[in-house]
Write an enzyme that holds these catalytic residues in place. Structure first.
Site, PDB file in Angstrom:
ATOM      1  N   LYS A 133       0.722  -1.224  -0.148  1.00 25.41           N
ATOM      2  CA  LYS A 133      -0.069  -0.025  -0.025  1.00 25.41           C
ATOM      3  C   LYS A 133       0.747   1.324   0.140  1.00 25.41           C
ATOM      4  O   LYS A 133       0.475   2.259  -0.793  1.00 25.41           O
ATOM      5  CB  LYS A 133      -0.816   0.065   1.264  1.00 25.41           C
ATOM      6  N   GLU A 189      -2.594  10.303   6.563  1.00 22.80           N
ATOM      7  CA  GLU A 189      -3.204  11.037   5.357  1.00 22.80           C
ATOM      8  C   GLU A 189      -4.219  11.945   5.790  1.00 22.80           C
ATOM      9  O   GLU A 189      -5.055  11.638   6.962  1.00 22.80           O
ATOM     10  CB  GLU A 189      -3.703  10.043   4.397  1.00 22.80           C
ATOM     11  N   ASN A 243     -16.451  -1.841   6.120  1.00 23.77           N
ATOM     12  CA  ASN A 243     -15.460  -1.734   5.062  1.00 23.77           C
ATOM     13  C   ASN A 243     -15.615  -2.757   3.975  1.00 23.77           C
ATOM     14  O   ASN A 243     -15.132  -2.773   3.143  1.00 23.77           O
ATOM     15  CB  ASN A 243     -14.169  -1.576   5.648  1.00 23.77           C
ATOM     16  N   ASN A 287      -6.595  -2.975  -7.194  1.00 21.24           N
ATOM     17  CA  ASN A 287      -6.827  -4.613  -7.045  1.00 21.24           C
ATOM     18  C   ASN A 287      -6.326  -5.482  -8.191  1.00 21.24           C
ATOM     19  O   ASN A 287      -7.064  -5.049  -9.269  1.00 21.24           O
ATOM     20  CB  ASN A 287      -8.185  -4.859  -6.557  1.00 21.24           C
ATOM     21  N   ARG A 332      -6.769  -7.953  -9.919  1.00 24.65           N
ATOM     22  CA  ARG A 332      -7.587  -9.389  -9.924  1.00 24.65           C
ATOM     23  C   ARG A 332      -9.036  -8.895 -10.634  1.00 24.65           C
ATOM     24  O   ARG A 332      -9.303  -7.661 -10.614  1.00 24.65           O
ATOM     25  CB  ARG A 332      -7.785 -10.062  -8.731  1.00 24.65           C
ATOM     26  N   PHE A 352     -25.279  -5.344  11.082  1.00 24.56           N
ATOM     27  CA  PHE A 352     -25.561  -5.374   9.849  1.00 24.56           C
ATOM     28  C   PHE A 352     -25.217  -6.443   8.956  1.00 24.56           C
ATOM     29  O   PHE A 352     -25.052  -6.590   7.872  1.00 24.56           O
ATOM     30  CB  PHE A 352     -24.772  -4.148   9.217  1.00 24.56           C
TER      31      PHE A 352
END
Length: 637
Positions: A156, A217, A252, A307, A309, A365
């Site tokens: 990352k 960030e 997420n 990503n 893929r 959820f």
């Protein structure tokens, strides 16, 4: 003089056998591609995955005339993807580290079957550069990018540095590793919280990824998660295939996605697409991939990650562009150049995907639910509905793997049309044996804020701060439910009075056409008056008349009705011997803490008549006693 537009038309005509478009075939949304049998790719592909994505890859392979090999754990021996493949190899016991992540066993399966290429799907080994290296060492093609791109985008910190060097917008922040930090979208208000947040985030990163480094960030307020699908070949060509809006998330993890986004204008879309292609070219990317961005309320966008893929949500891109992304990946892996130019990539209509999970939506959820699918019926009879699944009735949802049941996709000429079809598809989706998240999905796609397009990644916690509680009935909704339950009850009673299509009571001059019932709902009692004319019931609830009509078959899981001229589909979840029926209404099932309808007939008499002359042998009930359906009342001889 040949114009640029005419050149594109001629190009399309020349390669018509490769062109694809979104169409409706057999009432299902599909990409319609005519595959060129003269274009040689691979004879046999092993799919190093399971479930719906393995089935998805196999469907395209079969269309291309490619034989497929499935790998499976011992508990997946009877799985749908195993049955669909031409060959299947067991690679170990149920735990993923001993089966689907077991590189040694998968390499043995490749050698045993003589597979020429491997499609990794998503998850498992799909972004594992060591696996790609081992395949290359044995001259087996990895259907995905090369190891350099996997490594570059897998880190990352390095990926953000590469993105910045490629003139891709990145979130302003420190470029290196920090000792005290906070992650994206985590606001630290005090030094104490900052230190504690750093410690917990470091531990979580180390546990999840084996790397405790963190980034600092800028905080992005009210962010949207919007991603760009890219497609690149080994000849330096790269395209962006428009965007997918993925802002509806829980913990997420994406829940509902759509393409295109309601938020992007053409200029922002183009800028995001061009930057995504810049990044793909910078790392010499070749295959389908996804560049994810955070977008703020002013349409400033920032690179999040890439990503390397095929994404879970790729079907909605296929619907609006007409491209079969799996086919494109296979062609690129074989070394063929892309057939399309950027100007050939359309946005045709709108597509929405709901991720259907075996989860309890009333708990955070969605907490996983396990069990066996005792009844399972996909809504593929509806127009422009696509269901990507890898299960069937009788399949087990186990503790070992992701609890996804399917990806439910609807397509329409407009967003409103796609949403209407999604609502109908969810109402017609029959899943029994496990708890599922359809109540939450239906609530999301019918929510006024979602319909307006005013969404962020904080949608669920903002709209349901106390958690999801199921559909909350309005006054009109209560009346509709009470009226429908009453009409269904009367319909069932009338059916029970008939024998071989005739009234059981031959001495009754005519059928009863008016009833008075008491219906209890949410601890409230409603006295209702029901009248019938043909197949239409008029039910007066609290002084308001509600018309309910339908030809109901209580043996069917689906109960299509029309309520005040509005079509609805209810589901009969259960029916016991006493005649009690549990209904699913507007997507919500009966859950703990919720009340169900209780109906009492106040002025109804049900009579029985013997089918032939006989002597009464015994009577098994008393006057005033409650009896259930199927109970023995009178025995004749």
């Amino acid at each position: 003089m040949i114009t640029s537009t005419l050149r594109r038309v001629l190009l399309v005509a020349k390669h018509a056998s490769f062109q694809s478009r979104c169409c409706v075939a057999s009432s299902r949304v599909q990409y319609s591609t005519v595959y060129d049998s003269n274009e040689k790719t691979f004879d046999k592909i092993l799919i190093a995955n399971r479930g719906e994505i393995a089935c998805r890859v196999m469907k395209t392979c079969k269309k291309m005339g490619i034989k497929t090999v499935a790998v499976h754990s011992d508990v997946d021996a009877s799985a749908v993807h195993v049955k669909m493949a031409d060959e299947a190899v067991c690679v170990g016991p149920a735990p993923t580290n001993k089966s689907y992540l077991n590189m040694d066993a998968i390499m043995d399966a490749i050698r045993k079957t003589g597979s020429q290429a491997v499609h990794p799907g998503y998850g498992f080994l799909s972004e594992n550069k060591e696996f790609a290296k081992r395949l290359a060492a044995e001259d087996v093609v990895f259907i995905g990018p090369d190891t350099h791109a996997i490594h570059a985008m897998g880190d990352k910190i390095e990926s953000k540095l590469l993105a910045k060097a490629a003139n891709v917008n990145v979130i302003p922040g420190f470029d290196g590793v920090v000792e005290v930090s906070y992650t994206v979208n985590m606001v630290v208000l005090a030094t104490t919280f900052c230190k504690e947040g750093f410690r917990l985030s470091s531990q979580e990163a180390a546990s999840s990824f084996g790397d405790d480094r963190l980034l600092i960030e800028k905080f992005v307020d009210n962010p949207r998660h919007i991603e760009i699908q890219v497609l690149a070949d080994k000849h330096g060509n790269a395209l962006w295939l428009n965007e997918r809006e993925c802002s509806i998330q829980r913990r997420n993890q994406k829940v509902v996605e759509e393409a295109p986004s309601t938020f992007l204008d053409p200029e922002t879309r183009r800028a995001m697409g061009e930057q995504a292609v810049q990044l793909a070219k910078a790392v010499q990317y070749s295959s389908a991939g996804t560049v994810e961005f955070l977008v703020d309320s002013n349409k400033n966008f920032y690179f999040l990650e890439m990503n390397t893929r095929l994404q879970v949500e790729h079907p909605i891109t296929e619907c609006i562009t007409g491209l079969d992304l799996v086919q494109q990946m296979i062609r690129v892996a074989k070394g063929f150049p892309l057939l399309h130019k950027q100007e050939d990539i359309p946005i045709n209509g709108w597509a929405i995907e709901s991720r259907v999970y075996a989860e309890d939506p009333y708990k955070s959820f969605g907490l996983p639910s396990i069990g066996r699918l005792s009844q399972y019926q996909e809504p593929i009879n509806l127009p422009k509905v696509r269901v990507d699944s890898g299960i069937q009735e009788g399949s087990d949802i186990s503790i070992y793997y992701d609890p996804m049941i399917s990806k439910l996709v609807t397509y329409g000429a407009t967003r409103a049309e796609a949403l209407q079809r999604m609502e109908a598809a969810l109402d017609n989706y029959v899943i029994r044996g496990v708890t599922h998240n359809i109540p939450l999905l239906r609530e999301i796609i019918t929510h006024p804020r979602f319909i307006s397009g005013d969404i962020t990644t904080n949608f669920l916690p903002e709209e349901y701060p106390e958690g999801f509680k199921g559909h909350q009935l309005t006054s009109e909704g209560r009346r509709e439910l009470v009226a429908t339950a009453a009409a269904l009850y009367v319909s069932a009673q009338l059916r029970s009075q008939r024998f071989l299509g005739n009234l059981r009571v031959s001495t009754t001059p005519q059928e009863q056409r008016q009833w008075e019932l008491c219906v209890e709902l949410e601890k409230g009692s409603h006295t209702v008056a029901v009248s019938r004319s043909g197949s239409t019931f008029t039910v007066e609830v609290d002084g308001v008349k509600v018309e309910v009509s339908g030809e109901w078959n209580l043996a069917s899981a689906l109960l299509p009705v029309t309520i005040n001229r509005t079509p609805r589909v209810l589901q009969c979840l259960s029916r016991d011997a006493g005649g009690d029926i549990t209904l699913q209404y507007l997507g919500t099932q009966v859950a703990e803490g919720q009340e169900i309808c209780v109906i009492e007939a106040m002025k109804m008499q049900n009579s029985l008549i013997a089918a032939k002359a006989a002597k009464v042998k015994s009577v098994h009930c008393k006057a005033g006693e409650t009896v259930g359906e199927g109970d023995l009342l009178v025995q004749l001889e």
